[in-house]
Design a protein around this motif. Structure first.
Motif, mmCIF file in Angstrom:
data_model
loop_
_atom_site.group_PDB
_atom_site.id
_atom_site.type_symbol
_atom_site.label_atom_id
_atom_site.label_comp_id
_atom_site.label_asym_id
_atom_site.label_seq_id
_atom_site.Cartn_x
_atom_site.Cartn_y
_atom_site.Cartn_z
ATOM 1 N N LEU A 1 0.821 -1.203 0.000
ATOM 2 C CA LEU A 1 0.000 0.000 0.000
ATOM 3 C C LEU A 1 0.857 1.256 0.000
ATOM 4 N N TYR A 2 1.965 1.224 0.756
ATOM 5 C CA TYR A 2 2.871 2.373 0.723
ATOM 6 C C TYR A 2 3.416 2.584 -0.692
ATOM 7 N N ALA A 3 3.758 1.489 -1.344
ATOM 8 C CA ALA A 3 4.294 1.618 -2.706
ATOM 9 C C ALA A 3 3.215 2.049 -3.696
ATOM 10 N N ARG A 4 1.945 1.578 -3.496
ATOM 11 C CA ARG A 4 0.871 1.930 -4.412
ATOM 12 C C ARG A 4 0.483 3.393 -4.284
ATOM 13 N N ALA A 5 0.738 3.970 -3.103
ATOM 14 C CA ALA A 5 0.361 5.374 -2.905
ATOM 15 C C ALA A 5 1.145 6.306 -3.805
ATOM 16 N N ALA A 6 2.311 5.855 -4.317
ATOM 17 C CA ALA A 6 3.095 6.730 -5.189
ATOM 18 C C ALA A 6 2.391 7.004 -6.506
ATOM 19 N N ASN A 7 1.351 6.231 -6.847
ATOM 20 C CA ASN A 7 0.620 6.460 -8.093
ATOM 21 C C ASN A 7 -0.255 7.698 -8.011
ATOM 22 N N ASN A 8 -0.602 8.100 -6.808
ATOM 23 C CA ASN A 8 -1.432 9.288 -6.623
ATOM 24 C C ASN A 8 -0.545 10.513 -6.555
ATOM 25 N N THR A 9 -0.932 11.539 -7.175
ATOM 26 C CA THR A 9 -0.156 12.784 -7.197
ATOM 27 C C THR A 9 -0.121 13.391 -5.798
ATOM 28 N N GLY A 10 1.134 13.673 -5.332
ATOM 29 C CA GLY A 10 1.296 14.280 -4.016
ATOM 30 C C GLY A 10 1.166 13.317 -2.868
ATOM 31 N N GLU A 11 0.953 12.045 -3.141
ATOM 32 C CA GLU A 11 0.784 11.066 -2.072
ATOM 33 C C GLU A 11 1.976 10.116 -1.956
#
Length: 1450
Positions: free
Chosen positions: A462-472
């Motif tokens: 989930l931490y790695a997937r959050a990089a797909n969101n801008t600013g997250e």
């Protein structure tokens, strides 16, 4: 401080402990230690806040919970604080200022106390308390984001006269007056205030619309990407200003004063610089925000520079809104318009609600209300999940896991929320496994253990997937830290056998290690999670190349350290070593940059860099470069580098913080280190090890850490070395390093020492890199006059006799003339006298090794060694002489040397004389780093010990030099002699006396035993002649006589003089020289010693010394025996002739020519001066005559004939070692020659006893001596003239007496011939008498024709009865002459039969007692078979027959 990367770190409340007021560093650290045990507070012990609007986190709601405080002494870096409130646990919520109550009374904090108008000011304690209160207000202003600000006044007991303490000040009594619950109560009060302030914080958070996620762009823009350097920039400048005015006092002034209160003792910690607070809110927080990047983060950064506090005051950062936040402040306001066109979307509202719920849940987690935290976090996680807020969803799951771990730690049952499962089916499946007892804690732990790998992997994804969101995009540091925390949790479960038990929970929460570590050698593939899975997850924490530039040096260091820690926990030491080496490469550039920057701010050269700061702050180990305390480098950086070196198998020296006293330099320890180094050399790549050490050196130079530079430089030299003790022509001991690098490393050591000495750093030393420095120690030989020679007690009686009598028997073994054994002499020392030792040192390296000091190390009797210094050249062995003095008698062992090499500590080096090189073991029990990190097992029995500790290689043998120290001895020298140039001239037979003076140089010991021994040039030829086996017994006897009784030199004692020399005095002794042929040189040897007791009381051994005086002797000839002859005497010699010759004394009345023989001597004068010769005969006669130079003089005189009982006796020997029952010639000679030789020997000895010759000079120097007469040799004719037979035959006629042998008889008259036979021998004899009358003056045939001439009455041949020894027998025969004429009657005695000797007669009687030796048989075999002997009358009896009536004329 607890583990910052612990899996339950989000459940802790960070507390910053700051020094305040006048306090020393040691005192501050002691107060911190007192607080550490109280870091856990139970909620049941906390008093709740009574205000209803501040009881959101009331402890009454969950009394089982606990607050875990993380007590730190530094403020976190701004990059970490910027992660709040996403990770609220990173921000310190409690600020505790610590003051020393003992510093209240001595004097005011800030100089002089301001007085009032009437001159009366407040007392000092009250004034100092007000100053502390003002300092606490400054702390509130500087750290406004803290919820609780308290000042703990340690070791202070409030006085009743002073009144109550100001608000915020808490007094803590000294330990002696402190109760068990005192500190616990104070922590409970602080916890109560914290829970109340958390309510305010939570409500302010709830008032927000949303909370932004942290991202790296935001952090970089806020902190300019150089958080570590920026935070230190102000600190360095402040430090520089602190010490710019050393003349200021050690106490601080008032808050408004210009003086800096940080000028205190160097041992005290740096202090916080106060700032003026012009306005404060009721809560004590300023209304003016400030920038968080200027907050001090370490102990030393609290102190600011000199100057006006108002001018340097920074605006304070607001708690909830960053002053530099790019977003508009209006976004923080909640809209009151309801839902309309201007409202946010429903998804944004839900995301904000979920994020705020997660932060509120983290507050519950820190407050110890874990059930509420789980409930709050579960709801918020559901919101984040459904709104695809992956970053906060992962954080919520992280907090939920921590909450469950805390509940399990205190022993509570817990339920795993459904949100933790991927799907509801899995949640139902896991719940079904515990249907029998769903509330069981063990079942919950088992379910959590099963879920844990999936849950942790899900959070990371989930931490790695959050990089797909801008600013997250989650910044690299919190992501890596979370992965490390999860890996530690998984590693603990793996070590516990795949079970989440109490041991794992204790290790995670309290940091308590496992009681017994599991065996990590097997693969452990059946334990989940496996180590491979854990390592796969852990390696995701490694910073990627794109993120390394965004990470600060501190963050990268923390990440790499955490990865290395988990790898070491799982037993992957090689992977850990790779990470640690990368960590070193990360630290070096940052340290170098900090060094350059700090040097630039201080205005010094970068080469000095932070070394100057270290010196100013009193640190000599590079601690200031990392803003560490004095002991942090030893406990942190040194331990880290030591572990790195150990992992790579580097030959590392032992380190100790206590000092050199804790080093073990015994021979056993040194040999163990040699074996360990040889074992570590056997595995791993040497080049890799050397590269690791070079990195350690670079890191130590970047700190700068002088001790580390020296240590790792020495380790690099040790690793590059061969580690062997080479032989003369054996192994190559050269290091595997170029000569240039070796020289550069040696220069680096010298440069580091110079820099340290310039900065006043002392006690800086490394460990020397070659254990085989000392290759041998031997005692240098003493001067010949000072060598102590050991002697046995048995040798002393003979020496004492010689001392008393002055006589020496050269054939008796003289131990004082022997050459002492080298082994015995080489190991003897004399107390109080210096000795010189030769120390062999080796240097297998290509640079000079400077020995600053070297002294001998010994045990046993007291010994003092001198100190030497030297420089050992490159690649060689070198010998150094060291003197030492034993102080007392006894056994002494030189076991090694105490050596201090430049740059190295002074240590003991054993002696390794024999070459040594490690031999590889055929039986390998362990390989690689396993042999280093494996646990040491104690053997349970002797047999198991011998197997467990069996050496894998032959260990080198440490040698020692055994010495024996004897008591103090005198030192005697020859002071003077009466001889000129130690030379003397004598004549043959002359005796000359000279004196020598001996001086005792010792002032303490007397010489009470002195023994004179002599050596001369004649002893060698005589000994060679004595050893000749072909020499006859007579020749051997002559050599032995000359050797024993005619010694060239002898000591002449004066009466009853006993040789003795007092300490420091002299004594004179007389020596006599005898001139004899072949004497050219001699040595007077004096053995002396101090016994202290009579000779018969000496217990064991004693030691002597020798002093000798060499002499040159010239011997000239004097009187020589030219010729000798012996003539028989017959007939009648007038008395006047006897007396006129001087041979017969005038008083002699009776004499007979038959009792004497005539001795003829020719004496020649060889000396070129007249010599007076004097011959003395035993009968009192004296013959004197002067012999001219070159002339011979003949001396003729009668001597008594000699009778010998046994002329065939064996020739004796004077040498006791050659004495036997008989001595015969070893050459092949006949029996007759042997008999003649013995007979001549014994008659010659009797003649020599009768005469004695002397000579003297009448003109010139007075000289006298003896005439050497032993040169005479007898022939058989001479022997016959001298000897008297065993049987004497006397003939007489008609009883005539007298000595006349002529008798007159008338014809036809009866006459009687009387024959008297005398047995002079000691043996009886059975004689056969034969009477032989003959006609005188006729040929043989005619003389026997006695018909009608003589008539005999009886037989002329008859056997006589046996004659006893010394007995006589008479035979009378009738005789009638019938005609005139002259007749001669001769008689002879022949043994009728051989008589048995007494030995033969007693043989049978003694045969039953013991067996006799076959002596007689051996004698008979030498002298031949014994036959019957025959003796003749010496003179015939002359008979003149005349007619009775005839006249004489007819």
């Amino acid at each position: 401080m607890l583990d910052q990367l612990s899996p339950i770190a989000p459940a802790r409340v960070r507390v910053v402990l700051l020094p305040i007021g006048q306090i020393k560093r040691a005192r501050f650290l002691s107060f911190v230690e007192r607080l550490q045990p109280e870091n856990i507070v139970q909620l049941r012990d906390i008093s709740p806040d009574g205000r209803p609007h501040r009881n959101m986190f009331s402890p009454l709601a969950f009394p089982t919970g606990m607050i875990v405080y993380d007590l730190t002494t530094f403020y976190p870096p701004p990059s970490h604080v910027a992660l709040s409130p996403f990770e609220l646990y990173r921000e310190p919520l409690v600020i505790l200022a610590i003051a020393d109550g003992a510093e209240l009374d001595p004097k005011p904090y800030r100089g002089s106390v301001r007085r009032s108008l009437n001159g009366n000011g407040p007392p000092k304690p009250e004034h100092n308390l007000r100053e502390l209160e003002q300092d606490l207000e400054d702390v509130r202003d500087r750290y406004p984001k803290g919820l609780v600000h308290q000042l703990l006044l340690f070791d202070h007991v409030p006085a009743s006269c002073v009144g109550p303490l100001p608000e915020g000040l808490v007094a803590i009594p000294p330990p002696a007056d402190c109760k068990r619950t005192t500190l616990k109560t104070i922590m409970c009060d602080i916890s109560s205030m914290l829970l109340a302030e958390m309510t305010t914080l939570a409500k302010s958070l709830q008032a927000l619309h949303t909370i932004e996620s942290p991202n790296q762009t935001h952090i970089n823009r806020q902190f300019d990407g150089t958080a570590w350097q920026a935070a230190h920039t102000d600190v360095l400048s402040r430090r520089n200003s602190q010490y710019s005015t050393p003349g200021q006092g050690s106490r601080s002034g008032s808050p408004a004063a210009k003086l800096d209160r940080s000028h205190v003792r160097m041992s005290m910690p740096a202090q916080f610089r106060p700032t003026d607070s012009n306005s404060s809110s009721p809560s004590g927080r300023p209304s003016t925000p400030s920038t968080g990047s200027d907050l001090p983060t370490t102990f030393d950064q609290i102190v600011g520079p000199n100057g006006d506090s108002k001018a340097t005051q920074k605006p304070i950062l607001s708690r909830l809104v960053s002053g530099d936040s790019p977003r508009d402040r209006s976004r923080d306001r909640v809209s009151v318009q309801g839902f309309g066109p201007g409202s946010v979307s429903e998804r944004s509202r839900n995301i904000g609600k979920g994020r705020i719920g997660i932060v509120i849940g983290s507050l519950y987690l820190q407050a110890g209300r874990w059930l509420d935290a789980t409930r709050e976090l579960t709801d918020a996680a559901s919101i984040s999940k459904y709104n695809l807020d992956h970053l906060w969803h992962a954080k919520a799951l992280d907090y939920i896991l921590v909450s469950m771990l805390m509940q399990a730690w205190v022993g509570l049952d817990f339920q795993i929320p459904q949100i933790c499962y991927v799907s509801a089916e899995k949640a139902v499946q896991h719940a079904g496994t515990g249907e029998h007892n769903t509330s069981s804690r063990l079942v919950s732990l088992k379910n959590l253990t099963t879920l844990l790998p999936e849950l942790l992997d899900r959070i990371v994804n989930l931490y790695a997937r959050a990089a797909n969101n801008t600013g997250e995009n989650l910044p690299q540091f919190p992501f890596s830290e979370s992965v490390i925390r999860f890996s530690k949790l998984s590693g603990g479960v793996h070590l516990a056998g795949g079970v989440l038990n109490d041991d794992v929970l204790q290790m995670m929460v309290s940091g308590v290690p496992f009681k017994t570590l599991p065996n990590l050698a097997p693969p452990r593939l059946n334990i989940r999670p496996t180590r491979i899975e854990i390592i796969t997850t852990l390696l995701r924490a490694s910073p990627v190349s794109s993120s390394t530039d965004a990470l600060s040096l501190v963050d990268r260091t923390i990440i790499l350290s955490g990865i290395a820690s988990v790898l070491g926990l799982l037993g992957y030491y090689r992977k850990k070593a790779i990470v640690m080496r990368e960590l070193v490469s990360v630290l070096i550039p940052g340290l170098v940059q900090a060094r350059i920057k700090g040097a630039a701010e201080m205005g010094v050269h970068p080469a000095a860099g932070l070394a100057g700061l270290n010196s100013v702050n009193g640190n000599s180990n590079g601690a200031s470069a990392l803003d560490l305390g004095e002991g942090d480098v030893e406990n942190g950086v040194d331990t880290f580098l030591d572990l790195l070196s150990k992992t790579y198998g580097v030959l590392s020296s032992a380190t100790s913080a206590e000092g050199s006293e804790s080093f073990d330099d015994s021979s056993e320890a040194v040999i163990a280190r040699i074996i360990q180094n040889a074992t570590m050399r056997s595995f791993g790549g040497q080049n890799l090890k050397m590269d690791v050490l070079r990195s350690c050196i670079n890191l130590s130079e970047a700190l700068p850490d002088f001790h580390g530079v020296l240590r790792f430089t020495a380790d690099l030299l040790r690793t590059a070395g061969s580690g062997i003790a080479p032989g003369p022509r054996s192994e190559d001991a050269s290091p595997s390093m170029t000569r240039e690098e070796q020289v550069r490393l040696a220069t680096n050591i010298s440069r580091t020492l110079g820099a340290a000495r310039h900065l006043g750093v002392k006690e800086l030393a490394a460990e020397y890199w070659d254990e085989f420095l000392v290759r041998g120690i031997e005692l240098e030989s003493f001067a010949p006059a000072r060598i102590p020679i050991p002697h046995n007690k048995k040798e002393l009686p003979g020496a004492a006799e010689v001392v008393v009598t002055g006589k020496i028997n050269p054939f008796i073994y003289n131990p004082f003339l022997k050459t002492p054994e080298a082994t015995a002499v080489d190991h003897l020392l004399v107390a109080g006298e210096g000795a010189v030792f030769r120390v062999t040192l080796q240097n297998p390296y290509e640079f000079d090794v400077e020995i600053e000091s070297l002294r001998l190390e010994s045990d046993g009797s007291e010994f003092t060694s001198a100190t030497q210094k030297t420089i050992i050249g490159p690649y060689r062995t070198q010998i150094l002489t060291v003197s030492g003095t034993p102080k007392a008698a006894g056994a002494l062992r030189i076991t090694g040397c105490i050596i201090r090499v430049r740059g190295c500590r002074e240590r003991r080096f054993p002696i390794f004389e024999d070459p040594w090189s490690p031999q590889s073991s055929l039986k390998i029990k362990s390989i690689g780093v396993t042999s280093i990190f494996k646990a040491k097992e104690r053997p349970s029995s002797t047999d198991s010990k011998s197997l467990a500790t069996a050496p894998v290689m032959m260990a080198p043998k440490a040698m020692s030099l055994g010495l024996n120290v004897i008591d103090r001895q005198p030192v005697v020298v020859v002071k003077s002699t009466t001889l000129s140039q130690s030379a003397i001239m004598v004549l043959e037979g002359e005796r000359r006396v000279f004196s020598i003076t001996l001086q005792n140089l010792s002032t303490e010991s007397a010489a009470d035993l002195l023994l004179f021994s002599f050596k001369d040039s004649t002893q060698g030829p005589l000994k060679a002649a004595l050893s000749n086996r072909d020499a006859s017994p007579a020749e051997l006897y002559e050599c032995e006589l000359i050797f024993s009784r005619k010694q060239a030199l002898r000591w002449i004692p004066k009466g009853d003089e006993k040789p003795y020399i007092k300490p420091g005095s002299t004594a004179t002794f007389e020596i006599e020289v005898l001139g004899k042929p072949g004497l050219t040189s001699a040595v007077v040897q004096v053995d002396y010693a101090y016994l202290g007791v009579p000779p018969n009381e000496v217990e064991d051994t004693f030691h002597t010394r020798q002093v000798s005086l060499p002499l040159t002797i010239t011997v000239n000839a004097s009187i020589e025996l030219a010729r000798i002859d012996v003539l028989p005497l017959t007939g009648t010699i007038p008395k006047s002739l006897w007396t006129g010759s001087g041979a017969i004394h005038q008083d002699a009345m009776e004499y007979s020519p038959g009792e004497y023989c005539l001795l003829l001597l020719d004496l020649r004068n060889v000396w070129p001066s007249r010599l007076h010769v004097r011959l003395q005969i035993t009968n009192g006669a004296l013959i004197e005559e002067e012999v001219l130079p070159g002339n011979s003089s003949r001396f003729i005189f009668p001597v008594h004939r000699v009778f010998l009982d046994d002329p065939m006796a064996a020739i004796p020997t004077l040498d006791p070692s050659r004495q036997r029952q008989f001595v015969v010639s070893t050459g092949k000679i006949s029996v007759e020659s042997e008999k003649t030789s013995r007979e001549a020997f014994w008659y010659r000895e009797d003649i020599l006893k009768m005469i004695k010759g002397t000579w003297s000079t009448k003109t010139g120097p007075a000289r006298h001596g003896d005439v050497e007469l032993r040169g005479m040799r007898f022939t058989q004719r001479m022997i016959d003239a001298i000897k008297i037979d065993d049987i004497g035959i006397e003939l007489s006629i008609d009883g005539s007496s007298g000595r006349s042998s002529t008798h007159q008889v008338a014809t036809d008259n009866f006459s009687e011939v009387k024959i008297e036979v005398t047995n002079r021998s000691t043996q009886p004899i059975t004689p056969l008498l034969r009477v032989q009358p003959t006609i005188r003056s006729q040929n043989h045939n005619s003389s026997l024709d006695l018909a009608r001439k003589l008539v005999w009455n009886g037989t002329l041949q008859q056997t006589l009865p046996p004659i006893s020894p010394k007995g006589t027998a008479e035979v009378i025969l009738g005789m009638t002459p019938l005609c005139r004429g002259e007749f001669e009657i001769n008689a002879s005695i022949e043994e009728a039969r051989l008589q048995k000797t007494k030995e033969a007669n007693s043989k049978n009687a003694l045969s039953s007692v013991r067996a006799r030796t076959n002596t007689q048989t051996m004698l008979d075999s030498v002298l031949g078979a014994k036959d019957r002997r025959i003796w003749y009358s010496r003179e015939p009896c002359l008979i003149v027959v005349k007619d009775e009536d005839s006249s004489d004329d007819e």
